[in-house]
Design a protein around this motif. Structure first.
Motif, mmCIF file in Angstrom:
data_model
loop_
_atom_site.group_PDB
_atom_site.id
_atom_site.type_symbol
_atom_site.label_atom_id
_atom_site.label_comp_id
_atom_site.label_asym_id
_atom_site.label_seq_id
_atom_site.Cartn_x
_atom_site.Cartn_y
_atom_site.Cartn_z
ATOM 1 N N ALA A 15 0.820 -1.203 0.000
ATOM 2 C CA ALA A 15 0.000 0.000 0.000
ATOM 3 C C ALA A 15 0.854 1.254 0.000
ATOM 4 O O ALA A 15 0.373 2.340 -0.338
ATOM 5 N N LEU A 16 2.132 1.152 0.403
ATOM 6 C CA LEU A 16 3.020 2.302 0.436
ATOM 7 C C LEU A 16 4.009 2.303 -0.722
ATOM 8 O O LEU A 16 5.026 2.975 -0.684
ATOM 9 N N MET A 17 3.717 1.526 -1.749
ATOM 10 C CA MET A 17 4.612 1.442 -2.894
ATOM 11 C C MET A 17 4.031 2.233 -4.057
ATOM 12 O O MET A 17 2.829 2.194 -4.310
ATOM 13 N N ILE A 18 4.861 2.968 -4.779
ATOM 14 C CA ILE A 18 4.446 3.715 -5.956
ATOM 15 C C ILE A 18 5.366 3.316 -7.103
ATOM 16 O O ILE A 18 6.589 3.469 -7.013
ATOM 17 N N ALA A 19 4.750 2.805 -8.193
ATOM 18 C CA ALA A 19 5.506 2.397 -9.379
ATOM 19 C C ALA A 19 6.635 1.435 -9.013
ATOM 20 O O ALA A 19 7.734 1.492 -9.551
ATOM 21 N N GLY A 20 6.350 0.530 -8.032
ATOM 22 C CA GLY A 20 7.316 -0.484 -7.675
ATOM 23 C C GLY A 20 8.421 -0.014 -6.760
ATOM 24 O O GLY A 20 9.309 -0.785 -6.422
ATOM 25 N N GLU A 21 8.407 1.254 -6.345
ATOM 26 C CA GLU A 21 9.442 1.777 -5.471
ATOM 27 C C GLU A 21 8.831 2.195 -4.145
ATOM 28 O O GLU A 21 7.728 2.745 -4.107
ATOM 29 N N GLU A 22 9.548 1.929 -3.080
ATOM 30 C CA GLU A 22 9.060 2.281 -1.754
ATOM 31 C C GLU A 22 9.136 3.790 -1.565
ATOM 32 O O GLU A 22 10.024 4.458 -2.092
ATOM 33 N N ARG A 62 -8.153 7.744 3.284
ATOM 34 C CA ARG A 62 -8.300 7.851 1.838
ATOM 35 C C ARG A 62 -8.738 9.238 1.397
ATOM 36 O O ARG A 62 -8.240 9.784 0.417
ATOM 37 N N THR A 63 -9.689 9.838 2.118
ATOM 38 C CA THR A 63 -10.242 11.130 1.714
ATOM 39 C C THR A 63 -9.861 12.263 2.649
ATOM 40 O O THR A 63 -10.157 13.424 2.341
ATOM 41 N N ASP A 64 -9.259 11.946 3.797
ATOM 42 C CA ASP A 64 -8.873 12.937 4.803
ATOM 43 C C ASP A 64 -10.086 13.686 5.362
ATOM 44 O O ASP A 64 -9.979 14.799 5.856
ATOM 45 N N VAL A 65 -11.270 13.066 5.275
ATOM 46 C CA VAL A 65 -12.493 13.631 5.846
ATOM 47 C C VAL A 65 -12.679 13.048 7.242
ATOM 48 O O VAL A 65 -12.420 11.858 7.460
ATOM 49 N N ALA A 253 -14.432 0.977 2.731
ATOM 50 C CA ALA A 253 -13.328 1.226 3.655
ATOM 51 C C ALA A 253 -12.424 0.009 3.789
ATOM 52 O O ALA A 253 -11.195 0.141 3.877
ATOM 53 N N VAL A 254 -13.004 -1.194 3.789
ATOM 54 C CA VAL A 254 -12.197 -2.415 3.890
ATOM 55 C C VAL A 254 -11.330 -2.586 2.654
ATOM 56 O O VAL A 254 -10.135 -2.898 2.745
ATOM 57 N N PHE A 255 -11.909 -2.369 1.485
ATOM 58 C CA PHE A 255 -11.150 -2.567 0.250
ATOM 59 C C PHE A 255 -10.047 -1.524 0.088
ATOM 60 O O PHE A 255 -9.029 -1.798 -0.553
ATOM 61 N N THR A 256 -10.233 -0.346 0.647
ATOM 62 C CA THR A 256 -9.210 0.699 0.540
ATOM 63 C C THR A 256 -8.334 0.783 1.788
ATOM 64 O O THR A 256 -7.537 1.703 1.914
ATOM 65 N N ARG A 257 -8.511 -0.166 2.717
ATOM 66 C CA ARG A 257 -7.733 -0.206 3.960
ATOM 67 C C ARG A 257 -7.877 1.085 4.759
ATOM 68 O O ARG A 257 -6.913 1.579 5.336
ATOM 69 N N ASP A 258 -9.072 1.604 4.784
ATOM 70 C CA ASP A 258 -9.347 2.833 5.533
ATOM 71 C C ASP A 258 -9.735 2.430 6.958
ATOM 72 O O ASP A 258 -10.909 2.392 7.327
#
Length: 294
Positions: A15-22, A62-65, A253-258
Motif C-alpha cells: 500500500a506504500l509502494m508507488i511504481a514499484g518503489e518504496e 483515503r479522503t482525509d475527511v 473502507a475495507v477494500f481501501t484499507r481505511d
C-alpha cells in the motif's frame, strides 16, 4: 484500532509502494509520528480512547475527511432503511405468527411455516436481483437503485427504498413469525387464557388483549436485536441497490484499507446494540404492568 493496523502497513507494505518503489523513508517516519506508532501500545490505546471520549474518531486515510462527518452522512440512510425494513417485518411477521398460533395444525399454520422457511432460505442478494429485474426492468414500477433524501423528495425516497426494505424485511418477517408463533402457542395454553374464555370474552379480545400482550416480551427482545443488526449495515443489500449507507461505506473502507472508518463504524454499531437493548428494557416496563409494580 487504527494505530495497530497501521503498524502492519509500515514499512514496506504494497500500500506504500508507488511504481514499484518504496516511498521516501521521511514520509514513512512522518506517518509514524502522526499516528503515534513509535509510542508503546498502552500509550497508543490511551490516546485513542481519549480521542474517542472527545468525539474524535480520526480522519479517513483515503479522503482525509473526519470519520464523524462520514458517519453523520451515512447513518441517516441506514436508519431509514432499517426502519422501513422493520415496518415490513412487523406488518407481515407478527400477524402471520398470531394467525399460525391460533390456527395451529391447520392449512393456515402450514402456509405460514412455509412462508417462514422460504424467507429464511432465500438469499437476500438473489431476491434483490430478482426484484430489480421484475419490478424495475420489466414493469418499471420502482427505481432500480440509488437513494434520494426524504428532505429532497419524500415520496421518491420511499419508492427508492421500498425494494431494499422489502428484501431485508422478508427475512426478518420470517424470523419474527416463528418466534411470535412459539410465544403465542405458549401463552394460549396458560390458565388465565382459559379463565378469560370461561368468562365469556370474545375470542378476539382474548387473543389481542390477554395473549398478545403477554407474548410481546420475547418478541420485543428479538425486534431490538434485529434492528441492531440492521444498523450494522446490510452490506449485500446496500451494494446491490447502490444505497450509500453503513454497509457500502464499510465495504469501501475495507477494500481501501481505511482503518479509521472501519473502526468508527464498528464502534457506532456496538453503541447502537447497547442503546437498543436499553430501549428493550424500557419497553418491557411499558407492556408488562407487573414490572412497573416491581
Amino acid at each position: 484500532m487504527l494505530v495497530f493496523a497501521l503498524q502492519k502497513l509500515l514499512p514496506g507494505d504494497p500500500a506504500l509502494m508507488i511504481a514499484g518503489e518504496e516511498r521516501d523513508p521521511k514520509v514513512v517516519e512522518f506517518i509514524r509520528e502522526k499516528y503515534r506508532l513509535n509510542d508503546p501500545l498502552p500509550v497508543q490505546y490511551g490516546a485513542w480512547v481519549t480521542q474517542i471520549a472527545q468525539g474524535d474518531f480520526g480522519r479517513s486515510l483515503r479522503t482525509d475527511v473526519p470519520v464523524t462527518t462520514l458517519i453523520a452522512q451515512k447513518l441517516p440512510v441506514t436508519i431509514q432503511l432499517a426502519v422501513m425494513a422493520m415496518i415490513v417485518a412487523i406488518l407481515v411477521g407478527v400477524p402471520a405468527g398470531i394467525l399460525a398460533a391460533v390456527k395451529k395444525g391447520t392449512i393456515t399454520d402450514y402456509l405460514a411455516n412455509f412462508f417462514a422457511l422460504s424467507g429464511l432460505s432465500i438469499p437476500n442478494f438473489w431476491l434483490g436481483i430478482l426484484l430489480i429485474f421484475l419490478v424495475s426492468v420489466q414493469l418499471g414500477w420502482l427505481p432500480a437503485s440509488g437513494y434520494v433524501s426524504p428532505a429532497r423528495d419524500l415520496w421518491l425516497s420511499i419508492k427508492t427504498m421500498l425494494m431494499p426494505a422489502f428484501v431485508l424485511g422478508t427475512a426478518l418477517a420470517a424470523t419474527l413469525m416463528r418466534h411470535t408463533r412459539s410465544a403465542m402457542i405458549e401463552v394460549l395454553g396458560a390458565d388465565y387464557i382459559r379463565t378469560a374464555r370461561a368468562k365469556g370474552l370474545y375470542e378476539r379480545t382474548v387473543i389481542m388483549k390477554h395473549a398478545m400482550r403477554n407474548a410481546l416480551v420475547p418478541i420485543v427482545t428479538l425486534m431490538t436485536l434485529l434492528f441492531g443488526e440492521l444498523l450494522g449495515g446490510a452490506v449485500l443489500t446496500e451494494q446491490i441497490f447502490s444505497i450509500p449507507g453503513f454497509g457500502k461505506l464499510v465495504v469501501d473502507a475495507v477494500f481501501t484499507r481505511d482503518y479509521a472508518v472501519v473502526q468508527g463504524i464498528v464502534l457506532c454499531t456496538a453503541i447502537g446494540f447497547i442503546v437498543m437493548n436499553l430501549l428493550a428494557d424500557v419497553v418491557y416496563i411499558l407492556i408488562n404492568p407487573r414490572l412497573r409494580g416491581a
